[in-house]
Design an enzyme around this catalytic site. Structure first.
Site, PDB file in Angstrom:
ATOM      1  N   ASP A 107       8.540 -31.246  13.351  1.00 51.83           N
ATOM      2  CA  ASP A 107       8.324 -32.067  12.177  1.00 51.83           C
ATOM      3  C   ASP A 107       6.968 -32.064  11.890  1.00 51.83           C
ATOM      4  OD1 ASP A 107       7.904 -33.776  10.005  1.00 51.83           O
ATOM      5  OD2 ASP A 107       9.455 -35.090  10.670  1.00 51.83           O
ATOM      6  N   VAL A 108       6.480 -31.016  10.923  1.00 52.15           N
ATOM      7  CA  VAL A 108       5.114 -31.128  10.487  1.00 52.15           C
ATOM      8  C   VAL A 108       4.267 -32.438  10.264  1.00 52.15           C
ATOM      9  CG1 VAL A 108       5.158 -28.731   9.609  1.00 52.15           C
ATOM     10  CG2 VAL A 108       5.556 -30.522   8.056  1.00 52.15           C
ATOM     11  N   TYR A 117       5.953 -34.138  -6.335  1.00 55.11           N
ATOM     12  CA  TYR A 117       6.012 -32.877  -5.978  1.00 55.11           C
ATOM     13  C   TYR A 117       4.890 -32.160  -6.799  1.00 55.11           C
ATOM     14  CZ  TYR A 117       8.051 -28.149  -5.175  1.00 55.11           C
ATOM     15  OH  TYR A 117       8.034 -26.671  -4.732  1.00 55.11           O
ATOM     16  N   LYS A 126       1.659 -30.237  -5.038  1.00 56.10           N
ATOM     17  CA  LYS A 126       1.248 -28.815  -4.992  1.00 56.10           C
ATOM     18  C   LYS A 126      -0.065 -28.486  -5.728  1.00 56.10           C
ATOM     19  CE  LYS A 126       4.866 -27.317  -2.867  1.00 56.10           C
ATOM     20  NZ  LYS A 126       4.918 -26.814  -1.713  1.00 56.10           N
TER      21      LYS A 126
END
Ligand code: NAI
Length: 255
Positions: A62-63, A152, A156
């Site tokens: 899990d990053v 989101y 990004k």
């Protein structure tokens, strides 16, 4: 297979774009360390790479788990690391009328903070490589807005900004850092909660296909994104850094 002296780390490698990038880098001749939270998907990626004659290892990760990330960064699996593709990401809607601060934070934590933290942690390894390259996977959502997608979009846009800042900071070390901004790509992320693929809906077809908003008239494939990653991560890329390569079938050209 091409040269086998390269070691690549690909996050999000259990599915979609990350899986295609892992397969492409393996086909390019790299030994690919595939990291993802989804162990089952990782197994499928590794099997496909090995069936094609490539070399790959799986790391269930899990990053957002800093301790697990530190273990990976220190592990012998990453010896010789010279290519990094940060593809792990999630989409969660954060609409005004059903806003969840927990969802907002999670999107930023997975897509932005954890990608940057992992790349920063890998810098000592990359400094030791001959032709070190990294790509982040951002999105055209860093450039255009869709209702309900503020978390989101921020994640990004932040990733693009961080990519450019790191490219500038690491240029003196010879580390080239770029971002790929995909448009509509056919992956499990495009599957809506009711099981339909967003790209098969009447709304999508009307706006993007019939009315020409998407010049190439179809969603992209993960392999088409992987081809861009392959180039940016290869020694053939000698002079591109801090760049955002849009892979979107011409969508943003219509803005
Ligand atoms: P996907 O859902 O098929 O793959 C995402 C992968 O990331 C999955 O394997 C998932 O297990 C992994 N992941 C998610 N959270 C994680 C975590 N905390 N730790 C480790 N792994 C984790 O989606 P897709 O489409 O392949 O997305 C890849 C990247 O491309 C994402 O960053 C996404 O935001 C971006 N993107 C995708 C587009 C599309 O149209 N599919 C368009 C633009 C950007």
């Amino acid at each position: 297979m091409a040269d086998t002296t390269s070691t690549a780390l690909v996050t999000g490698a259990a599915s979609g774009i990350g899986r295609a990038v892992a397969a492409r880098l393996a086909a390019d001749g790299a030994r690919v360390v595939c990291a993802d939270a989804n162990a089952v998907g990782l197994d499928e990626t590794i099997s496909a790479i090995e069936r094609a004659g490539g070399s790959a290892a799986a790391v269930v990760l899990d990053v957002t788990d800093r301790d697990a990330v530190a273990r990976l960064v220190g592990s012998a699996d990453l010896d010789g690391l010279d290519r990094v593709a940060l593809c792990a990401g999630i989409y969660r809607a954060t609409p005004v009328d059903a806003f969840s601060i927990d969802d907002y934070r999670r999107v930023l934590e997975v897509n932005l903070t954890s990608s940057v933290a992992l790349l920063v942690a890998l810098v000592p390894r990359l400094r030791a490589a001959e032709a070190p390259r990294a790509v982040t996977v951002s999105s055209i959502h860093s450039q255009f807005a869709e209702a309900g997608s503020s978390a989101y979009a921020v994640s990004k846009a932040g990733l693009v900004a961080a990519t450019k800042a790191l490219a500038v900071e690491l240029a003196g070390d010879g580390i080239l850092v770029n971002s790929i901004a995909p448009g509509f790509i056919d992956t499990p992320m495009a599957v809506l909660e009711d099981g339909t693929n967003e790209h098969d809906t009447a709304g999508f077809r009307s706006v993007y296909v019939e009315h020409g908003k998407l010049p190439l008239g179809r969603p992209g494939t993960p392999e088409e994104v992987a081809a861009a990653a392959s180039f940016l991560l290869s020694p053939d890329n000698g002079y591109i850094t801090g760049h955002v390569l849009v892979v979107d079938g011409g969508l943003t050209a219509t803005f």
